[in-house]
Write a protein that holds these residues in place. Structure first.
Motif, PDB file in Angstrom:
ATOM      1  N   TYR A 115     -43.552 -26.750  19.257  1.00  0.00           N
ATOM      2  CA  TYR A 115     -43.673 -26.922  18.181  1.00  0.00           C
ATOM      3  C   TYR A 115     -45.232 -26.961  17.728  1.00  0.00           C
ATOM      4  O   TYR A 115     -46.009 -27.377  18.908  1.00  0.00           O
ATOM      5  CB  TYR A 115     -43.160 -28.031  17.613  1.00  0.00           C
ATOM      6  CG  TYR A 115     -43.084 -29.482  18.206  1.00  0.00           C
ATOM      7  CD1 TYR A 115     -42.347 -29.999  19.022  1.00  0.00           C
ATOM      8  CD2 TYR A 115     -44.396 -30.103  17.663  1.00  0.00           C
ATOM      9  CE1 TYR A 115     -42.456 -31.179  19.573  1.00  0.00           C
ATOM     10  CE2 TYR A 115     -44.642 -31.237  18.283  1.00  0.00           C
ATOM     11  CZ  TYR A 115     -43.641 -31.887  19.183  1.00  0.00           C
ATOM     12  OH  TYR A 115     -43.843 -33.228  19.821  1.00  0.00           O
ATOM     13  N   VAL A 116     -45.811 -26.899  16.510  1.00  0.00           N
ATOM     14  CA  VAL A 116     -46.915 -27.138  16.051  1.00  0.00           C
ATOM     15  C   VAL A 116     -46.869 -28.254  14.981  1.00  0.00           C
ATOM     16  O   VAL A 116     -45.656 -28.181  14.240  1.00  0.00           O
ATOM     17  CB  VAL A 116     -47.825 -25.811  15.386  1.00  0.00           C
ATOM     18  CG1 VAL A 116     -47.921 -24.990  16.512  1.00  0.00           C
ATOM     19  CG2 VAL A 116     -46.945 -25.138  14.704  1.00  0.00           C
ATOM     20  N   ALA A 146     -53.992 -32.563  13.556  1.00  0.00           N
ATOM     21  CA  ALA A 146     -53.212 -31.275  13.973  1.00  0.00           C
ATOM     22  C   ALA A 146     -53.122 -31.040  15.445  1.00  0.00           C
ATOM     23  O   ALA A 146     -54.019 -31.457  16.136  1.00  0.00           O
ATOM     24  CB  ALA A 146     -53.879 -29.995  13.412  1.00  0.00           C
ATOM     25  N   ILE A 148     -50.421 -29.303  18.999  1.00  0.00           N
ATOM     26  CA  ILE A 148     -49.188 -28.739  19.579  1.00  0.00           C
ATOM     27  C   ILE A 148     -48.422 -29.726  20.388  1.00  0.00           C
ATOM     28  O   ILE A 148     -48.806 -30.670  20.776  1.00  0.00           O
ATOM     29  CB  ILE A 148     -49.407 -27.559  20.513  1.00  0.00           C
ATOM     30  CG1 ILE A 148     -50.221 -28.107  21.475  1.00  0.00           C
ATOM     31  CG2 ILE A 148     -50.163 -26.630  19.467  1.00  0.00           C
ATOM     32  CD1 ILE A 148     -50.697 -26.817  22.607  1.00  0.00           C
ATOM     33  N   THR A 163     -47.105 -34.301  22.847  1.00  0.00           N
ATOM     34  CA  THR A 163     -47.715 -34.017  21.809  1.00  0.00           C
ATOM     35  C   THR A 163     -49.170 -34.141  22.168  1.00  0.00           C
ATOM     36  O   THR A 163     -49.560 -35.215  22.514  1.00  0.00           O
ATOM     37  CB  THR A 163     -47.481 -34.844  20.408  1.00  0.00           C
ATOM     38  OG1 THR A 163     -46.012 -34.699  20.038  1.00  0.00           O
ATOM     39  CG2 THR A 163     -48.194 -34.085  19.089  1.00  0.00           C
ATOM     40  N   GLN A 165     -52.855 -33.767  19.897  1.00  0.00           N
ATOM     41  CA  GLN A 165     -53.271 -33.449  18.513  1.00  0.00           C
ATOM     42  C   GLN A 165     -54.915 -34.157  18.309  1.00  0.00           C
ATOM     43  O   GLN A 165     -54.931 -34.938  19.143  1.00  0.00           O
ATOM     44  CB  GLN A 165     -52.411 -33.917  17.363  1.00  0.00           C
ATOM     45  CG  GLN A 165     -52.055 -35.523  17.490  1.00  0.00           C
ATOM     46  CD  GLN A 165     -51.213 -35.965  16.432  1.00  0.00           C
ATOM     47  OE1 GLN A 165     -50.867 -35.167  15.689  1.00  0.00           O
ATOM     48  NE2 GLN A 165     -50.279 -37.075  16.597  1.00  0.00           N
TER      49      GLN A 165
END
Lengths: 213, 191
Positions: A115-116, A146, A148, A163, A165
């Protein structure tokens, strides 16, 4: 000779039907319902590329999955950073992110689900001199993040998420100026975009479905 | 005749034994709840000291291979007279992945946590110290043997990473070893 026989002709027709049926089935989709899930979890975060140094954090989050492609992540965490053995820099984050799954077929029972994500949070920083706790400064601010990630779907309801970010602080930063044993904590006058890279591992369990569509 | 009787007896014993093995009851199933309480020694790498903890844990098996666990360590003392910390209590929460064979269970896990620590002011040459909360990360490897539906033997090693950032900076990197007898309960059979 094979083609001339009636049974051979029927066999070829049947073979064509089987092959085309296989293609038309496409990728088999999971029967596990994908939207409406409320999940809770805990997280551990490594903060790097911060002017203060590297730090470790602990927190929690809950998620509300809106559809098979979109999820929302609501989180809070606490990160503690040691600055040259003289200052403790503490970050508190509370915020949310939208999670987008670009590959719809990658969901449970598939193991990896990339996912982003992007979002916003409120960010509190307090810097305290270790040897003199009266010498401290703090500030509230906001940030955007933000990055990925991927879920590791270990069962229908449990996943581990990884994650990475970057969080940009939209506020004047505090600086710890260390000169030997003298420590001064000052607020930066210019608002250059600064932040840190957050690498998070989280453990999540789907508790219930909030809606059934 | 005697030979025939001996052969028949051996065959009968073999069949009975094989039946016993085939019927060994599987304890590790989804819904299994496992609880442990033990005294845990540790080695803290900064200052090379040893502490003793009262270690309690509660673990629930989501599937045969995956469990969710919560663990607490209460600092019960130190083996050193010049201990760095007055106390170092910690709490962990995470999951374990199990490699099972019948009732043998080898597992690995990753568990984030929090610690409540306070430096010993006198041993660290400061006038006073304050308690603080520090984030932790740990990796665990262990082995369980489930004797029956009630008891199991456990052995666990945990490596902890973290930092104490109050008064004086100290690394909380530590290796802890736990072993003992635990209790288990299959909750699915209750309902």
């Amino acid at each position: 000779m094979f083609m001339n026989t009636k049974s051979g002709f029927i066999t070829i027709i049947l073979a064509c039907l089987v092959i085309t049926t296989g293609y038309s089935q496409g990728t088999s989709k999971s029967n596990f319902p994908s939207s409406g899930w409320l999940s809770f979890g805990m997280r551990s975060t490594l903060s790097t590329f911060d002017e203060d140094g590297t730090g470790l954090g602990f927190g929690g989050q809950f998620r509300i999955k809106l559809s098979s492609r979109v999820n929302t992540d609501w989180f809070g965490d606490y990160i503690s950073i040691n600055v040259s053995d003289k200052v403790r820099s503490e970050y508190y984050h509370i915020g949310w992110s939208v999670v987008y799954y670009p590959f719809e077929q990658y969901q449970y029972p598939r193991l990896f689900q990339p996912y982003v994500l992007a979002g916003h949070c409120f960010d509190y920083n307090k810097k305290t001199e270790l040897a003199n706790t009266a010498n401290f400064k703090d500030r509230w601010g906001s940030a955007v993040q933000a990055g990925i990630g991927t879920h590791l779907n270990l069962s229908e309801k449990f996943d581990i998420s990884f994650t990475c970010q970057y969080m940009f602080h939209l506020t004047n930063e505090l600086d710890a100026e260390i000169n030997g044993n003298n420590v001064s904590i000052v607020e930066q006058s210019d608002n250059t975009l600064q932040g840190h890279l957050l690498s998070t591992i989280s453990f999540n369990y789907k508790l219930c479905r909030l809606w059934k569509k | 005749m005697e030979k025939i009787k001996a052969i028949l007896a051996v065959l009968l014993v073999s069949i009975l034994t094989m039946n016993c093995i085939a019927q060994e009851k599987l304890v590790i199933t989804p819904g299994l709840l496992s609880a442990q309480l033990t005294l845990t020694p540790s080695h803290m790498f900064c200052d090379k000291q040893s502490y003793i903890y009262l270690h309690g844990s509660l673990e629930g098996y989501v599937t045969q291979k995956l469990s969710i666990t919560g663990e607490i360590y209460f600092n019960a003392g130190s083996l050193s007279k010049s201990n760095t910390f007055d106390y170092n209590h910690s709490l962990f929460f995470g999951s374990n992945w199990h490699f099972t064979k019948v009732n043998n269970d080898l597992f690995i896990g990753v568990q984030p946590g929090l610690s409540l620590t306070k430096i010993n002011a006198r041993n660290n040459n400061i006038t006073e110290s304050t308690a603080g909360v520090n984030p932790l990360m740990s990796a665990v490897v262990g082995y369980n043997f489930y004797v029956n539906n009630i008891f199991h033997f456990f052995l666990q090693t945990r490596y902890i990473m973290g930092e104490h950032n109050y008064d004086i900076h100290k690394s909380l990197s530590e290796l802890r070893l736990s072993a003992g007898l635990g209790f288990n309960l299959n909750t699915k059979k209750l309902f």
